[in-house]
Each structure stands twice: as structure tokens, then as C-alpha cells.
Write an enzyme that holds these catalytic residues in place. Structure first.
Site, PDB file in Angstrom:
ATOM      1  N   HIS A   1      -6.200  30.426 -13.050  1.00 57.58           N
ATOM      2  CA  HIS A   1      -6.544  29.071 -12.596  1.00 57.58           C
ATOM      3  C   HIS A   1      -7.972  29.043 -12.059  1.00 57.58           C
ATOM      4  O   HIS A   1      -8.752  28.142 -12.376  1.00 57.58           O
ATOM      5  CB  HIS A   1      -5.617  28.633 -11.452  1.00 57.58           C
ATOM      6  CG  HIS A   1      -4.259  28.209 -11.900  1.00 57.58           C
ATOM      7  ND1 HIS A   1      -4.073  27.275 -12.884  1.00 57.58           N
ATOM      8  CD2 HIS A   1      -3.020  28.560 -11.469  1.00 57.58           C
ATOM      9  CE1 HIS A   1      -2.763  27.081 -13.039  1.00 57.58           C
ATOM     10  NE2 HIS A   1      -2.102  27.859 -12.199  1.00 57.58           N
TER      11      HIS A   1
ATOM     12  N   ASP B   1       3.221  23.966 -12.827  1.00 51.36           N
ATOM     13  CA  ASP B   1       2.069  23.605 -13.656  1.00 51.36           C
ATOM     14  C   ASP B   1       2.529  22.834 -14.885  1.00 51.36           C
ATOM     15  O   ASP B   1       1.951  21.819 -15.254  1.00 51.36           O
ATOM     16  CB  ASP B   1       1.334  24.868 -14.141  1.00 51.36           C
ATOM     17  CG  ASP B   1       0.796  25.682 -12.986  1.00 51.36           C
ATOM     18  OD1 ASP B   1       0.527  25.080 -11.941  1.00 51.36           O
ATOM     19  OD2 ASP B   1       0.649  26.918 -13.139  1.00 51.36           O
TER      20      ASP B   1
ATOM     21  N   GLY C   1       0.823  -1.207   0.000  1.00 50.18           N
ATOM     22  CA  GLY C   1       0.000   0.000   0.000  1.00 50.18           C
ATOM     23  C   GLY C   1       0.848   1.244   0.000  1.00 50.18           C
ATOM     24  O   GLY C   1       2.034   1.189   0.326  1.00 50.18           O
TER      25      GLY C   1
ATOM     26  N   HIS D   1      -2.087  35.177 -12.430  1.00 47.76           N
ATOM     27  CA  HIS D   1      -1.849  33.753 -12.668  1.00 47.76           C
ATOM     28  C   HIS D   1      -2.879  32.920 -11.889  1.00 47.76           C
ATOM     29  O   HIS D   1      -3.550  32.055 -12.460  1.00 47.76           O
ATOM     30  CB  HIS D   1      -0.421  33.408 -12.208  1.00 47.76           C
ATOM     31  CG  HIS D   1      -0.017  31.990 -12.430  1.00 47.76           C
ATOM     32  ND1 HIS D   1       0.861  31.605 -13.410  1.00 47.76           N
ATOM     33  CD2 HIS D   1      -0.361  30.850 -11.786  1.00 47.76           C
ATOM     34  CE1 HIS D   1       1.025  30.309 -13.370  1.00 47.76           C
ATOM     35  NE2 HIS D   1       0.291  29.810 -12.376  1.00 47.76           N
ATOM     36  N   GLU D   2      -3.014  33.210 -10.614  1.00 45.13           N
ATOM     37  CA  GLU D   2      -3.945  32.428  -9.785  1.00 45.13           C
ATOM     38  C   GLU D   2      -5.397  32.691 -10.195  1.00 45.13           C
ATOM     39  O   GLU D   2      -6.223  31.773 -10.184  1.00 45.13           O
ATOM     40  CB  GLU D   2      -3.755  32.743  -8.295  1.00 45.13           C
ATOM     41  CG  GLU D   2      -2.398  32.342  -7.725  1.00 45.13           C
ATOM     42  CD  GLU D   2      -2.041  30.878  -7.954  1.00 45.13           C
ATOM     43  OE1 GLU D   2      -2.955  30.039  -8.028  1.00 45.13           O
ATOM     44  OE2 GLU D   2      -0.833  30.583  -8.104  1.00 45.13           O
TER      45      GLU D   2
END
Ligand code: ADP
Length: 645
Positions: free
Chosen positions: A462, A533, A234, A458-459
Site C-alpha cells: 500500500h 480493501d 447534514g 501487505h502494508e
């Protein structure tokens, strides 16, 4: 009278002394004083000897060594004379120095005797200084070296012996011994199945082992054989070690635990001998459990990568020994080997065949119900405010492992304590989650206003694209507060999905590229801020094309190798043309997604500006504020990516 009252010996004990420390101090003291203790006598000339010693009648006797050096012994009564005091006093003992106190070179014996004769002309024959001759090797020359060497040797012995208690304490003198740590009955594993939340299927499997260890006859009389080895597979932190400890705790048997990498040392043959030693110790303590964590360190398929490593002889011989030992002990000896790994696919098939690790237990990252149960276990010791809702916490932590959850609970308590709260509150948990996801807030990081503007756009990029694309996980908040390594972040609540479709994955790539697209639209220039990204996008795009068979030109072909056998292989499993095609298709896919992100942002340019400016003002904005700007979520922009499929 009972035994206790018979014992009339005084109950005082010697204070505990740290022996290595004492030896170390003695060693230092000896080093400081040794040169004085063995201090060579002062060198003088014949002239000094004659003028200061002979004339003053201070000389007791002279010993000529090896016909070249005269050693002068001064009379004891001169010990108060300041000219001789230093030479006569022994610095380490504080008493009188037995001598010799001075030496000088005599040239030749004849000339020395002649000079001495002349110097003592007017001294009566029986008053003259006695001269004797000796030949000797110079033990005292190397004594100052031998003593520290012996001391260092003993000090090392002591220091290294003190290091490992219990089974097979490690020492430089017995590196062939097993380094397994033993939890014996008295200090036995306190973990029980109650401490293991979720993992119900796994528990059922291992409970049988507990039953066997408790009452082996029940099984053996029916002719049943209990598995010799159980391998727990796992991802990290899913409770593999915990489960193994719980088995030992429930069965109340000794528990040997070690990591696979501990077998392998620099020296060839050490691993195999450690395995032998481990099983020898285990058999002595049977019934017992041996737990080998990270077994892939030794259990990797043999003969792989021989090209690079020149065949890892040491690891192979360790693995062979492990296989032999597991074959060697009968099923009834009561030694059960549990092993854990997160890469069962790369293990040597010989290890997994029946008779060795024939039972496999697969653990996965916990689902929401299991996370809730794990939270319940770890919240128990905390003092909680009423507003802490376990279901809410479980819903906020998809993708988290048991270890992450344990970490969140502890982190939340630390945060609350730092704020001098009486109880741990819901906000503390949210802060702890953020911190574990993205690292510590770094408000002190210096960011120029221009940089801040780029980060905000930029944010915002998104945020907008992921809000508008249906299959992106729900957005929680966007922030431009630097955290860990990142300068800003959009936070999502990942949904638990077992499979992903082409549309979902392409939308994810589009949303990941939206940051860069927003920069291009706004500033006509792009920045290096998108590197994370791009890394994610590249990996995902290659996975889609080369592994998932999502690309029409490549077709329904997957180059994924679940056996891991071609890891690091020099040859790729496809031709040059296919390699080119894969690269081309990946590029096309990424470009199409980028264009789509740009299209969406150009259409929503006003909203982009609104959100970015809001971010610049507040640094962090939540879902509700984004909703105010963009409207309710769920508007699907149909993917125009037909070209990729
Ligand atoms: P690994 O799978 O890497 O061996 P561990 O067993 O060492 O993980 O788990 C680390 C910690 O995570 C445990 O000590 C425990 O506190 C917590 N943990 C993991 N899984 C669970 C679980 N199912 N129930 C309760 N705690 C868990």
C-alpha cells in the site's frame, strides 16, 4: 417584618425516603412471612387428637367446617407446653395464634359425634368440649395470592411513574402521551451561538427565528409569516442538535426535544396520539421550539416498500398526524418546529412543501477553517501545553465532523490524564486522532511471525503504490500494530476535494489493491487480510461504472437514485444485459487496477522488501523514512487504464 422572619416553623425535614425501595422491601418481607402467617393448622389424626389433646384436657373447642373438617382450638394456658407451643405462637405478630391450631378429617358427622361421645364417657356433661358447626367458602385460600398481586400492581405503578419527569413522562399507563423532553426556562438550553463554531450561513438563517420568537410583532405587523418548520439536513455529528439547542438558548424559550423514532411504537395509533399530545403541550408553552431529531424515522415517503412491510400503517398515520398538526396551528401561535435528518432525500414531499418544513438548512462536514473554529470551542476547557497548535490539528483532521473533534479533545485529555501529565500535549491529540480513526491499539493480540510478515508486505505494498501515484492522498505513516479490527494500516491525510476524476478514482482502487498484489508477488499466494480493501474496491468500482458514468460501454448513464425511492425495490432500473455489462466492466476495471499495482511493485521490488523489513523491525514507520527509500513524492505513473474509459 419581612415574610421570611415570620416563618418560625422548625427547619428540619423528614429524611428522604426511597418509596419504591421501601415497598419492595415490604413486599419481600410479606412474601417471606406470608406462608407462616396464613399457615394452615397442623393436620392430625383422630388417634393423635384423642391421645395428645383430649386426654390431656388441652382442647378448648372444636369447630366442624362444612361437615367434614374438625378445627381444634387449644386452650391458651397450654402455650408453654412444648407439644403445642409452635402451633399456638403466631410467628409474624409474636403473640398468641387465635387458631384453629389443628385440623383433622372427621369422616361423617355421625361417626365423629359417636367417637367423641365415647372418648368423653367419663367426663362430666358440663366439662365436655363444645362442638359447633359452620359452613364457609375458603377466602383464606386465595388471600395469599391476592395480597402479593395487589402489592405488585402498586409497585409497578410507583416504579413507572417515577421514570419520566417533566413533559409527558413515559409510563405504561400513558403510552399515548408524548415522550418529548422539555427544557424549560429555569433549566433552559444553556447553549448559545458562541458554542456553535463555523456554520455561519446556517446561523444567519436560524437567527431570524430567534428574532421572531423574541419579538414576533416586528414581523407580523408587516404581514410577514415566519416559517413553521425548519429542517436541518447534514451528516451525523455536524451540529444539527447543537444548532437547534442554540436557537432555544438564544431565544430563551422552552425547548421540547425528541427523536422521530420515539413516536413509533408497536401499537397502532400510539404515534399519532403522541404527535397530538406533543403539539398540545407545545401550544400551552408557546412561544417555544419543538425539536424532532432523526425525523426520517416518521417522515419517510409514504407508500414506499409497501410490498415488504404490508404498508407501514403506524408510521404513515403518525406522519399524517404530523402533517395535520403542522397545518393546524397558525403561524402566530409561536410554536416553531425544528427537525434534523441526514437523509432529506427520502422524506415525504408533503413534509417539505411550503407551510410545513419550508426552510431547509444544509450542513456539511466542516472545512479546515471551520474545524479550526470548532477546535477553539472545544479546547477552551482543556489545560494545554504550548506546543498544541490549532491550525495543525485542523489540518490533521479532514473529513472529521464537529462531534469527532469534540471527541478528540476529550480523548486527548483522557490520554494525558492517564499518563499523569499536568497539561495536554500535541502527542496526546495525535494519539487521540489515531484512536478515533482506527480504534484502540491492541498490542496484546497474538500474531505469529509468519502472519506478521504477510501484514508487513501487505502494508508496504500500500505504502509504495500510494507514494508513487500522484492523486493518492499524502501518506503519513504505516504501521503493523493491530488496532481495532485491523492488523495493520497505512495512514493518509485526505485532501479536501469536491469532485473526483476518473484518474483519481482508478488510482485509489490501484492503491487499495496494492496490499494483495504485494502478497502475491512476495509469497506467490494471497491471504484473507485484504477483505476490507476488496470491499472498498468493489463499492468504488460499481460507483464508477453504474453511478458516475465513467465507463465507455455503459455510457454517460447514472443509476443513482437520489430520492431513495427504489431502495430495496425488487426491480433494478436496468435490463439483464446492462446488469451483466456492469458486472463485466467492473471486473475489468478492478483487474486492470490490480495488474497496474503488480507492475509498479515488481518494478520496485527492492524497495518493497526494504520497507517491509523496516516495518517488521520497527512496527511503525513515518513519511520521512519512506521518502528515504522511495525518493520525493509526486512521480506519476501514467495510468494504463484506457480500456475503462
Ligand atoms: P448531530 O448533527 O448529529 O445532531 P450534534 O449537534 O449532536 O450532531 O453534535 C454533537 C456534538 O458535536 C455537539 O454536542 C458538539 O459538542 C459537537 N459539535 C458539532 N458541531 C459543532 C460545531 N459546529 N461547533 C461546536 N461543536 C460542535
Amino acid at each position: 417584618m419581612d415574610k421570611k422572619s415570620n416563618d418560625t416553623r422548625p427547619k428540619w425535614k423528614l429524611p428522604k425516603v426511597n418509596i419504591p425501595l421501601v415497598i419492595f422491601l415490604v413486599f419481600v418481607l410479606v412474601l417471606i412471612f406470608l406462608p407462616n402467617f396464613f399457615s394452615s393448622p397442623g393436620e392430625i389424626t383422630w388417634y393423635q387428637f384423642q391421645k395428645d389433646m383430649l386426654k390431656r384436657k388441652a382442647v378448648d373447642r372444636i369447630v366442624v367446617i362444612n361437615r367434614e373438617t374438625a378445627e381444634v382450638y387449644i386452650k391458651k394456658e397450654f402455650s408453654k407446653d412444648s407439644a403445642f407451643a409452635d402451633a399456638l405462637r403466631s410467628p409474624i405478630i409474636g403473640g398468641l395464634n387465635p387458631g384453629p391450631h389443628f385440623t383433622f378429617n372427621i369422616g361423617s358427622v355421625e361417626s365423629f359425634e359417636h367417637k367423641l361421645e365415647l372418648a368423653q364417657q367419663d367426663v362430666e356433661a358440663d366439662q365436655r368440649i363444645p362442638v359447633s358447626y359452620q359452613d364457609k367458602g375458603s377466602i383464606s385460600d386465595f388471600l395469599p395470592w391476592v395480597i402479593p398481586a395487589v402489592l405488585v400492581f402498586f409497585m409497578f405503578r410507583l416504579l413507572f411513574r417515577g421514570q419520566g419527569d417533566g413533559a409527558g413522562g413515559s409510563s405504561i399507563f400513558n403510552f399515548g402521551r408524548s415522550t418529548a423532553r422539555l427544557l424549560e426556562n429555569d433549566k433552559k438550553s444553556q447553549v448559545t451561538f458562541d458554542d456553535v463554531a463555523g456554520l455561519e450561513e446556517a446561523k444567519v438563517e436560524v437567527k431570524e427565528i430567534v428574532d421572531f420568537l423574541k419579538d414576533p410583532k416586528r414581523y407580523t405587523k408587516l404581514g410577514a409569516k415566519i416559517p413553521k418548520g425548519v429542517i436541518i439536513v447534514g451528516p451525523p455529528g455536524t451540529g444539527k442538535t447543537l444548532l437547534a439547542k442554540a436557537v432555544a438558548g438564544e431565544a430563551k424559550v422552552p425547548f421540547f426535544s425528541l427523536s422521530g423514532s420515539e413516536f413509533v411504537e408497536m401499537f397502532v395509533g400510539v404515534g399519532a396520539s403522541r404527535v397530538r399530545d406533543l403539539f398540545k403541550q407545545a401550544k400551552e408553552k408557546a412561544p417555544c421550539i419543538v425539536f424532532i431529531d432523526e425525523i426520517d424515522a416518521v417522515g419517510r415517503s409514504r407508500g414506499k416498500n409497501a410490498l415488504y412491510t404490508g404498508a407501514n400503517d403506524e408510521r404513515e398515520s403518525t406522519l399524517n398526524q404530523l402533517l395535520t398538526e403542522m397545518d393546524g396551528f397558525g403561524t402566530n401561535t409561536g410554536v416553531i418546529v425544528l427537525a434534523a435528518t441526514n437523509r432529506a432525500d427520502i422524506l415525504d414531499p408533503a413534509l417539505l412543501r411550503p407551510g410545513r418544513f419550508d426552510r431547509h438548512i444544509y450542513l456539511e462536514l466542516p472545512n479546515m477553517v471551520e474545524r479550526r473554529a470548532i477546535f477553539v470551542v472545544h479546547l477552551k476547557p482543556l489545560v494545554l501545553e504550548e506546543n498544541v497548535d490549532v491550525d495543525f490539528l485542523a489540518s490533521q483532521t479532514p473529513g472529521f465532523s464537529g462531534a469527532d473533534i469534540a471527541n478528540i479533545c476529550n480523548e486527548a485529555a483522557l490520554i494525558a490524564a492517564r499518563k499523569k501529565k499536568e497539561k495536554v500535549e500535541r502527542e496526546d491529540f495525535l494519539e487521540a486522532i489515531d484512536r478515533i480513526v482506527a480504534g484502540l491499539e491492541k498490542k496484546s493480540k497474538i500474531i505469529s511471525p509468519e502472519e506478521k510478515k504477510i501484514i508487513a508486505y501487505h502494508e508496504a505494498g500500500h505504502a509504495i503504490v500510494s507514494w508513487l501515484l500522484k492523486y493518492i492522498d499524502p501518506l503519513l505513516k504505516v504501521s503493523i500494530i493491530p488496532r481495532g479490527k485491523s492488523l495493520g494500516a497505512a495512514w493518509y491525510l485526505p485532501e479536501e476535494r469536491q469532485i473526483r476524476t476518473v484518474t483519481q478514482l482508478t488510482q485509489r482502487i490501484t492503491a487499495a489493491l496494492a496490499g494483495r498484489a504485494a502478497e502475491e508477488i512476495t509469497f506467490n499466494e494471497v491471504s484473507s487480510g485484504a477483505v476490507d480493501d476488496l470491499e472498498k474496491v468493489t463499492k468504488e468500482a460499481y460507483t464508477m461504472v453504474a453511478y458516475f458514468g465513467f465507463n465507455k460501454k455503459i455510457g454517460n448513464i447514472s443509476f443513482y437514485d437520489s430520492t431513495g425511492r427504489n431502495d430495496n425495490a425488487l426491480q433494478k432500473p436496468y435490463s439483464e444485459e446492462t446488469a451483466k455489462l456492469i458486472d463485466e466492466e467492473v471486473r475489468k476495471l478492478v483487474e486492470a487496477c490490480y495488474q497496474q499495482a503488480k507492475t509498479i511493485l515488481i518494478e520496485h521490488k527492492d524497495e518493497l522488501i526494504d520497507i517491509a523489513e523496516l516495518l517488521l523491525k520497527r512496527e511503525i514507520i513515518y513519511k520521512d523514512e519512506i521518502e528515504k527509500v522511495l525518493g520525493k513524492r509526486g512521480v506519476t505513473v501514467p495510468p494504463k487504464l484506457v480500456a475503462t474509459k
